[in-house]
Design a protein around this motif. Structure first.
Motif, PDB file in Angstrom:
ATOM      1  N   ASP A  93       0.841  -1.184   0.000  1.00 34.11           N
ATOM      2  CA  ASP A  93       0.000   0.000   0.000  1.00 34.11           C
ATOM      3  C   ASP A  93       0.882   1.243   0.000  1.00 34.11           C
ATOM      4  O   ASP A  93       2.016   1.206   0.453  1.00 34.11           O
ATOM      5  CB  ASP A  93      -0.890   0.011   1.240  1.00 34.11           C
ATOM      6  CG  ASP A  93      -1.961  -1.069   1.170  1.00 34.11           C
ATOM      7  OD1 ASP A  93      -2.069  -1.722   0.110  1.00 34.11           O
ATOM      8  OD2 ASP A  93      -2.677  -1.247   2.175  1.00 34.11           O
ATOM      9  N   ASP A  95       0.282   3.986   1.682  1.00 36.18           N
ATOM     10  CA  ASP A  95       0.034   4.880   2.815  1.00 36.18           C
ATOM     11  C   ASP A  95       1.033   4.731   3.953  1.00 36.18           C
ATOM     12  O   ASP A  95       0.780   5.205   5.055  1.00 36.18           O
ATOM     13  CB  ASP A  95      -1.384   4.648   3.342  1.00 36.18           C
ATOM     14  CG  ASP A  95      -1.636   3.177   3.665  1.00 36.18           C
ATOM     15  OD1 ASP A  95      -0.687   2.373   3.519  1.00 36.18           O
ATOM     16  OD2 ASP A  95      -2.751   2.839   4.052  1.00 36.18           O
ATOM     17  N   GLN A  97       1.649   2.220   5.686  1.00 40.01           N
ATOM     18  CA  GLN A  97       1.251   1.276   6.734  1.00 40.01           C
ATOM     19  C   GLN A  97       2.082  -0.003   6.609  1.00 40.01           C
ATOM     20  O   GLN A  97       2.277  -0.716   7.582  1.00 40.01           O
ATOM     21  CB  GLN A  97      -0.240   0.963   6.643  1.00 40.01           C
ATOM     22  CG  GLN A  97      -1.114   2.148   7.043  1.00 40.01           C
ATOM     23  CD  GLN A  97      -2.547   1.728   7.332  1.00 40.01           C
ATOM     24  OE1 GLN A  97      -3.356   1.626   6.415  1.00 40.01           O
ATOM     25  NE2 GLN A  97      -2.858   1.488   8.582  1.00 40.01           N
ATOM     26  N   ARG A 201      -1.834   4.790   9.934  1.00 38.51           N
ATOM     27  CA  ARG A 201      -1.762   5.652   8.770  1.00 38.51           C
ATOM     28  C   ARG A 201      -1.164   6.996   9.163  1.00 38.51           C
ATOM     29  O   ARG A 201      -1.591   7.614  10.131  1.00 38.51           O
ATOM     30  CB  ARG A 201      -3.179   5.862   8.241  1.00 38.51           C
ATOM     31  CG  ARG A 201      -3.251   5.927   6.747  1.00 38.51           C
ATOM     32  CD  ARG A 201      -4.690   6.145   6.321  1.00 38.51           C
ATOM     33  NE  ARG A 201      -4.992   5.456   5.068  1.00 38.51           N
ATOM     34  CZ  ARG A 201      -4.574   5.878   3.891  1.00 38.51           C
ATOM     35  NH1 ARG A 201      -3.830   6.951   3.805  1.00 38.51           N
ATOM     36  NH2 ARG A 201      -4.888   5.203   2.812  1.00 38.51           N
TER      37      ARG A 201
HETATM   38 MG    MG Z   1      -4.009   1.504   4.655  1.00 45.77          MG
END
Ligand code: MG
Ligand code: UDP
Length: 317
Positions: A93, A95, A97, A201
């Protein structure tokens, strides 16, 4: 090339420079030859400008795909997979994370331990409770239905694949939640798991609401149906249809003969239409016939499906 990192993203402009820098640091430390494929899924912020900047900074590493509109994570992964060149393909991902520090270990599991697919497991999650509890339930169901009993976290964004796997599965709709199941259905059996670090996040907001769970379950049912009866729908509809029809037929005979017998024996009797069983059996026979017809239609459709004779041939001599 050793590794392709595929990053689907939707409005993640703030995270991208940090993520890219981190990936580059890990790759340089371990001397991997690699590419990073950013798939911009119709972002409405300035994510694409950031990707352009990164690409000027490192033109031989950065690849970018820009969708004209937002299609979803699965279409983004599909296009990233199509383009990936590396021996090992890693998805993560955008973001922040998922941690790029996991890449070397994932790579090793694929290349040295012979896994087809390794899925991350966010054993300790930094997400709100409203997400972690339904996720537990969701994973339990997915394990049961897919028969992949050793996975705890089907939908983890951080996964590693042998190149053949991503070239031979088709992620579409919202099926990114079930990629291990898709891989299993395509005949890739060695599916493993690695505990990965997870972070809250840092920038931006989550792109999926609570309806992810409803849709997730419906997709799971579709996948189960497709993998079990996809090429032989008559086996499903025909069986149900026959059962219904036979049930209706037998009970209509019982109702009819019951009346004839009573007449013959000189007992009081009613019109068959006065018995509720008559209507129940009629309905059962009609539904049975309809299920059968649905089965035939299903067969006609699969007969025309372009992929009806696509098989996974592993080797020929
Ligand atoms: Mg995420
Ligand atoms: N994403 C995407 N298209 C979408 C929704 C999400 O490419 O339509 C990306 C998103 O930018 C992120 C990843 O998919 O990189 C996972 O999304 P998110 O972090 O919002 O999901 P969560 O972590 O809440 O499950």
């Amino acid at each position: 090339m050793d590794i392709s990192v595929v990053v689907p993203l939707y409005n993640e402009a703030e995270s991208l420079p940090e993520l890219f820098e981190w990936i580059e640091r890990v790759m340089a430390e371990h001397h991997f030859s690699h590419e990073v494929i950013f798939v911009n899924d119709g972002s409405t912020d300035h994510s694409w400008q950031v990707i352009e900047q990164l690409s000027q900074q490192a033109p031989e590493v950065v690849r970018g795909i820009k969708f004209r509109r937002n299609y979803g994570k699965s279409p983004a992964l599909y296009c990233g997979f199509e383009q990936a060149q590396g021996e090992v393909v890693i998805t993560m991902d955008a973001d922040l994370q998922d941690s790029p520090d996991e890449i070397p270990q994932l790579y090793r599991m694929i290349r040295e331990e012979g896994y087809d697919l390794v899925s991350g497991w966010k054993q300790k999650r930094y997400d709100p409770l409203s997400k972690t509890i339904p996720t537990k339930l969701f994973n339990a169901t997915a394990r049961k239905v897919s028969g992949i009993h050793n996975l705890h976290d089907f939908n983890c964004g951080l996964k590693a694949y042998r190149r053949e796997v991503v070239k031979n599965i088709e992620v579409y709709g919202e099926m990114h939640r079930y990629i291990p199941y898709l891989a299993k259905n395509a005949g890739f059996k060695k599916i493993g798991e690695k505990v990965v670090h997870h972070q809250a996040r840092k920038y931006g907001v989550t792109k999926f609401g609570l309806n992810r769970f409803v849709n997730g379950y419906l997709d799971l049912i579709s996948l189960w149906f497709l993998s079990t009866f996809g090429v032989k729908p008559m086996h499903f509809f025909g069986l149900l249809g026959s059962l219904m029809f036979i049930l209706g037929f037998i009970s209509v005979i019982i109702v009819g003969f019951g009346k004839l017998y009573s007449m013959h024996a000189g007992m009081p009797y009613r019109l068959v239409t006065e018995s509720p069983y008559f209507y129940l059996s009629l309905t059962a026979m009609i539904i049975g016939t309809q299920l059968f017809v649905a089965g035939f239609l299903g067969e006609l459709i699969t007969r025309n499906a372009p992929e009806r004779n696509h098989y996974q041939v592993e080797k020929r001599i």
